[in-house]
Design a protein around this motif. Sequence first.
Motif, PDB file in Angstrom:
ATOM      1  N   ALA A 202       0.514  -0.837  -0.192  1.00  0.00           N
ATOM      2  CA  ALA A 202      -0.276   0.429   0.163  1.00  0.00           C
ATOM      3  C   ALA A 202       0.920   0.854   0.243  1.00  0.00           C
ATOM      4  O   ALA A 202       0.444   2.686   0.064  1.00  0.00           O
ATOM      5  N   HIS A 203       2.245   0.950  -0.169  1.00  0.00           N
ATOM      6  CA  HIS A 203       3.029   2.414   0.074  1.00  0.00           C
ATOM      7  C   HIS A 203       3.723   2.921  -0.856  1.00  0.00           C
ATOM      8  O   HIS A 203       5.400   3.089  -1.127  1.00  0.00           O
ATOM      9  N   LEU A 204       3.609   1.816  -2.257  1.00  0.00           N
ATOM     10  CA  LEU A 204       4.950   1.547  -2.713  1.00  0.00           C
ATOM     11  C   LEU A 204       4.623   2.623  -3.258  1.00  0.00           C
ATOM     12  O   LEU A 204       5.397   3.658  -3.672  1.00  0.00           O
ATOM     13  N   HIS A 205       3.507   3.708  -3.481  1.00  0.00           N
ATOM     14  CA  HIS A 205       3.890   5.096  -4.409  1.00  0.00           C
ATOM     15  C   HIS A 205       4.707   6.020  -3.391  1.00  0.00           C
ATOM     16  O   HIS A 205       5.807   7.214  -3.996  1.00  0.00           O
ATOM     17  N   GLU A 206       4.609   5.963  -1.811  1.00  0.00           N
ATOM     18  CA  GLU A 206       5.624   6.295  -1.356  1.00  0.00           C
ATOM     19  C   GLU A 206       6.891   6.368  -1.297  1.00  0.00           C
ATOM     20  O   GLU A 206       7.673   7.381  -1.326  1.00  0.00           O
ATOM     21  N   ALA A 207       7.607   4.850  -1.885  1.00  0.00           N
ATOM     22  CA  ALA A 207       8.429   5.022  -1.598  1.00  0.00           C
ATOM     23  C   ALA A 207       9.115   5.134  -3.277  1.00  0.00           C
ATOM     24  O   ALA A 207      10.800   5.347  -3.374  1.00  0.00           O
ATOM     25  N   CYS A 208       8.034   5.510  -3.895  1.00  0.00           N
ATOM     26  CA  CYS A 208       9.036   5.660  -5.193  1.00  0.00           C
ATOM     27  C   CYS A 208       8.568   7.325  -5.408  1.00  0.00           C
ATOM     28  O   CYS A 208       8.636   8.245  -6.754  1.00  0.00           O
ATOM     29  N   ALA A 209       7.865   8.120  -4.713  1.00  0.00           N
ATOM     30  CA  ALA A 209       7.854   9.306  -5.103  1.00  0.00           C
ATOM     31  C   ALA A 209       7.867  10.298  -5.490  1.00  0.00           C
ATOM     32  O   ALA A 209       8.132  11.106  -6.846  1.00  0.00           O
ATOM     33  N   SER A 210       9.625  10.477  -4.494  1.00  0.00           N
ATOM     34  CA  SER A 210      10.590  10.678  -5.346  1.00  0.00           C
ATOM     35  C   SER A 210      11.609  10.509  -6.349  1.00  0.00           C
ATOM     36  O   SER A 210      12.891  11.293  -6.946  1.00  0.00           O
ATOM     37  N   ALA A 211      11.685   9.799  -7.203  1.00  0.00           N
ATOM     38  CA  ALA A 211      12.366   8.547  -8.270  1.00  0.00           C
ATOM     39  C   ALA A 211      11.812   8.555  -9.700  1.00  0.00           C
ATOM     40  O   ALA A 211      11.011   9.197  -9.090  1.00  0.00           O
ATOM     41  N   THR A 212      13.396   8.432 -10.086  1.00  0.00           N
ATOM     42  CA  THR A 212      12.558   9.112 -11.983  1.00  0.00           C
ATOM     43  C   THR A 212      11.566   7.422 -12.233  1.00  0.00           C
ATOM     44  O   THR A 212      11.621   6.452 -11.245  1.00  0.00           O
ATOM     45  N   PRO A 213      11.488   7.654 -13.645  1.00  0.00           N
ATOM     46  CA  PRO A 213      10.938   6.542 -13.698  1.00  0.00           C
ATOM     47  C   PRO A 213      11.134   5.417 -13.788  1.00  0.00           C
ATOM     48  O   PRO A 213      10.829   4.482 -13.580  1.00  0.00           O
ATOM     49  N   ASP A 214      12.424   5.227 -14.826  1.00  0.00           N
ATOM     50  CA  ASP A 214      13.349   3.785 -14.314  1.00  0.00           C
ATOM     51  C   ASP A 214      13.515   3.159 -12.775  1.00  0.00           C
ATOM     52  O   ASP A 214      13.358   2.333 -12.892  1.00  0.00           O
ATOM     53  N   GLU A 215      13.263   4.189 -12.310  1.00  0.00           N
ATOM     54  CA  GLU A 215      13.858   4.166 -10.409  1.00  0.00           C
ATOM     55  C   GLU A 215      13.419   3.459 -10.003  1.00  0.00           C
ATOM     56  O   GLU A 215      13.153   2.662  -9.221  1.00  0.00           O
ATOM     57  N   ALA A 216      12.122   3.748 -10.594  1.00  0.00           N
ATOM     58  CA  ALA A 216      10.735   3.302  -9.913  1.00  0.00           C
ATOM     59  C   ALA A 216      10.272   2.374 -10.037  1.00  0.00           C
ATOM     60  O   ALA A 216      10.045   1.106  -9.466  1.00  0.00           O
ATOM     61  N   ALA A 217      10.435   1.677 -11.746  1.00  0.00           N
ATOM     62  CA  ALA A 217      10.597   0.502 -12.192  1.00  0.00           C
ATOM     63  C   ALA A 217      11.236  -0.695 -11.160  1.00  0.00           C
ATOM     64  O   ALA A 217      11.189  -1.832 -11.079  1.00  0.00           O
ATOM     65  N   GLU A 218      12.997  -0.204 -10.999  1.00  0.00           N
ATOM     66  CA  GLU A 218      13.489  -1.403 -10.739  1.00  0.00           C
ATOM     67  C   GLU A 218      12.808  -1.385  -9.129  1.00  0.00           C
ATOM     68  O   GLU A 218      13.040  -2.176  -8.241  1.00  0.00           O
ATOM     69  N   VAL A 219      12.439  -0.626  -8.373  1.00  0.00           N
ATOM     70  CA  VAL A 219      11.497  -0.268  -7.079  1.00  0.00           C
ATOM     71  C   VAL A 219      10.962  -1.299  -7.138  1.00  0.00           C
ATOM     72  O   VAL A 219      10.557  -1.807  -6.181  1.00  0.00           O
ATOM     73  N   GLU A 220       9.860  -1.778  -7.847  1.00  0.00           N
ATOM     74  CA  GLU A 220       8.811  -1.803  -7.385  1.00  0.00           C
ATOM     75  C   GLU A 220       8.929  -3.914  -8.444  1.00  0.00           C
ATOM     76  O   GLU A 220       8.740  -4.199  -7.947  1.00  0.00           O
ATOM     77  N   ARG A 221       9.967  -4.172  -9.394  1.00  0.00           N
ATOM     78  CA  ARG A 221      10.716  -4.896  -9.759  1.00  0.00           C
ATOM     79  C   ARG A 221      11.239  -5.460  -8.483  1.00  0.00           C
ATOM     80  O   ARG A 221      11.424  -6.974  -8.190  1.00  0.00           O
ATOM     81  N   ALA A 222      12.260  -5.260  -7.609  1.00  0.00           N
ATOM     82  CA  ALA A 222      12.297  -5.363  -5.951  1.00  0.00           C
ATOM     83  C   ALA A 222      11.489  -5.628  -5.080  1.00  0.00           C
ATOM     84  O   ALA A 222      11.942  -6.665  -4.531  1.00  0.00           O
ATOM     85  N   TRP A 223      10.817  -5.357  -5.137  1.00  0.00           N
ATOM     86  CA  TRP A 223       9.197  -5.504  -3.976  1.00  0.00           C
ATOM     87  C   TRP A 223       8.710  -6.448  -4.727  1.00  0.00           C
ATOM     88  O   TRP A 223       8.464  -7.532  -3.994  1.00  0.00           O
ATOM     89  N   HIS A 224       8.502  -7.347  -6.134  1.00  0.00           N
ATOM     90  CA  HIS A 224       8.212  -8.347  -6.492  1.00  0.00           C
ATOM     91  C   HIS A 224       9.028  -9.331  -6.129  1.00  0.00           C
ATOM     92  O   HIS A 224       8.448 -10.667  -5.537  1.00  0.00           O
ATOM     93  N   GLN A 225       9.929  -9.332  -6.284  1.00  0.00           N
ATOM     94  CA  GLN A 225      10.729 -10.033  -6.034  1.00  0.00           C
ATOM     95  C   GLN A 225      10.728 -10.720  -4.608  1.00  0.00           C
ATOM     96  O   GLN A 225      11.313 -11.857  -4.208  1.00  0.00           O
ATOM     97  N   MET A 226      10.707  -9.947  -4.017  1.00  0.00           N
ATOM     98  CA  MET A 226      10.394  -9.620  -2.220  1.00  0.00           C
ATOM     99  C   MET A 226       9.604 -10.436  -1.555  1.00  0.00           C
ATOM    100  O   MET A 226       9.818 -10.600  -0.261  1.00  0.00           O
ATOM    101  N   GLY A 227       8.564 -10.483  -2.740  1.00  0.00           N
ATOM    102  CA  GLY A 227       7.018 -10.944  -2.378  1.00  0.00           C
ATOM    103  C   GLY A 227       6.656  -9.890  -1.952  1.00  0.00           C
ATOM    104  O   GLY A 227       5.636 -10.137  -1.092  1.00  0.00           O
TER     105      GLY A 227
END
Length: 732
Positions: free
Chosen positions: A241-266
Amino acid sequence: MDLEQALQTFLEESRELLDEMESILLDVEAEQTSAEQLNALFRTMHTIKGSAGLFGLETIVSFAHQAENLLDQLRDGKLALDDELVGLLLRCHDHVKLLIQALTANEALEPLRDEALEAALLGYLAVPQAMQPERHHEDPKPAASQRERWLLSLRFGPDVLRSGLDPSSFIRYLATLGEVEQIHAISCRLPAGADFDAEGNYLRFELLYQSDIDEQSLSEVFEFVREDSELFIWPLKIAAAHLHEACASATPDEAAEVERAWHQMGALGQAFPLENPAAAPDPLLEHPLATPDDEPSLAKPSPAGRADIQAEPAPAADARGGRGGESRFIKVEAGKLDSLINLIGELVIAGAAANLIARRSQQTQLVEATLSIANLIEQIRAGTLSMRMVQIGEIFHRFPRVVRDVSRELGKEIQLRIVGAETELDKSMVEKLGDPLLHIVRNAIDHGIEPPPVRVAGGKPAQGNLWLNAYHESGSVVIEVADDGGGLSRERILAKARQRGLLGEDEEPPDSAVFQQIFEAGFSTAEQVTNLSGRGVGMDVVKRGIEQLHGNIEIDSEAGRGTTFRIRLPLTLAIIDGFLVEVAGSTFVLPLETVIECIELPSGLPENGVHDCINLRGELLPLLHLDHFFELTPTVAARRNVVVSQYGDRKAGLVVDALQGEFQTVIKPLGALFSTLKAISGSTILGTGEVALILDVPALIQHACRKESERFALPPRADAARPGSPLQGSTP
């Protein structure tokens, strides 16, 4: 964050933690040990070890780690906290305190290693488990199945490396508190070519972490890097529920990498294989992390200012946006506060001058304006002075350890009881009270309280009692050190004083005067010289130190019942409320807190001497004519006034020519030339620019009472009946 500032924070917090450790160890000797106390002891040494590791202080880290292991066994119930172990832990406390003091003085730490103490620690740790006493810990560590899984999104500031802080050390420290299951390193806005800064930080970390510590402790791990960093902590089960907060100041590429990492961690559902192998975590970071024995730990500071890092269920926010809960306290350098008080003192003087000019101008509006300013200045003064007030418990809490060590050295059983530790006093005075109180306490233990066999033979309990008490009285602070020992021997003190020529052979002074003789330099009635006392050194220093604080010290003692040392001190040495009086054309200042009332001097009283007395509503009030006392030329006044003053339980009337009213008084110290004056405590500057002397009211009252007492108490001499004798008619 400045590394030097961080080091100073570490030193200050270490001192506070060591004080807490000593207090706990002294408390558990008298009470049943609780799991909370044992956990607090462990956290104390664990925190110091971790903070020292951040700064590469291997000497502190290695010793604290051994002490931490011992405390860990203690809280797990594998060891019992007996008297011997308390003594060993107090030695550990002293050693770490010595290392901290050396670090503060920029001295080398390695030469201070205590191999004997380290061997004693290892001896405890090497005891076979079967030989160790059984204890059931009240707060067992949770099993792995009870641990919480966390998702940490860590984006350290760009200057973190330049400040001397290594992000990887934070992760290593987390590994000492739990298990780091996954780490994903993501490059953030990595520049190319000449724009790349080798000392800059371009990585963010996404961690899957499991531990039994609570969110508060987890947040405290990152205390040193909360500035200029984006640091988020959520339980894994609600992180999505807080993914958007973690990526609020990230670039689009960085946000995509964060989302990929969160998927990897379940965190966003089932983990799936990464599509881009190049985005896989750094294999160096995936390697099992170092254990506490291999790597220095990271600081886990004390709770002050802890809420910058977000952890659910607290409302999520960027760490840079401020604290979730503002701290109620801030720390200010003492020198800055002293400078502020000096400026306020000058403001008081300038305000008094402006008010005088306004009154002389007889302009109503100007007078009212200056009075409003004076009122505001008074409020500022009171508020600023209150900032310098600290609880006297800051000193009192040093003495449980002193009493414990000294009493055991002398083979005595002594219980220290502290009352009124919350009483406030000016910080500058508190700092100077330590040595005088230490002398009095040590003498009470050595001379005052008898050994157990002597106490039992006298019908007393084997355990003696020592009290430290503080309270406010008549605008002053009273500090008492009392014991239930054998009391002072009037006969021995009197004999010693006569032997040294301090008192005449025929003199029979009251007990208070006899007991004051112990403050003479080199005066001692001790039959044996020990490493604690008996050389006549110390009590004269005590009295001199108290007098330098414009206080005095009294002694009450009763043979077989005990002794009480009573110290009276003013609340502050900076700015006071004064009361102006005029004597023979000169202006003097009395501390307003000592003034009870003002009355007109009855007519018809003889004025051929300094002293006389009046009946004040059935009470005999000694008078002190200040013009005679200071040898000033008397002036003719239509009426004279008596300022009834009190200090402690004594009263006296100070005879003056005129009353000039209240005055905010900025105390200016007198020079060395006037240091021996007993009746003057300082000076101040009036609104006219003139200098007025501040009277030492306690000294004046004591002088008036003593002289009047001697005058009435002494038997008439052989020449008392001769006509014209000054003693004729002086006895009631």
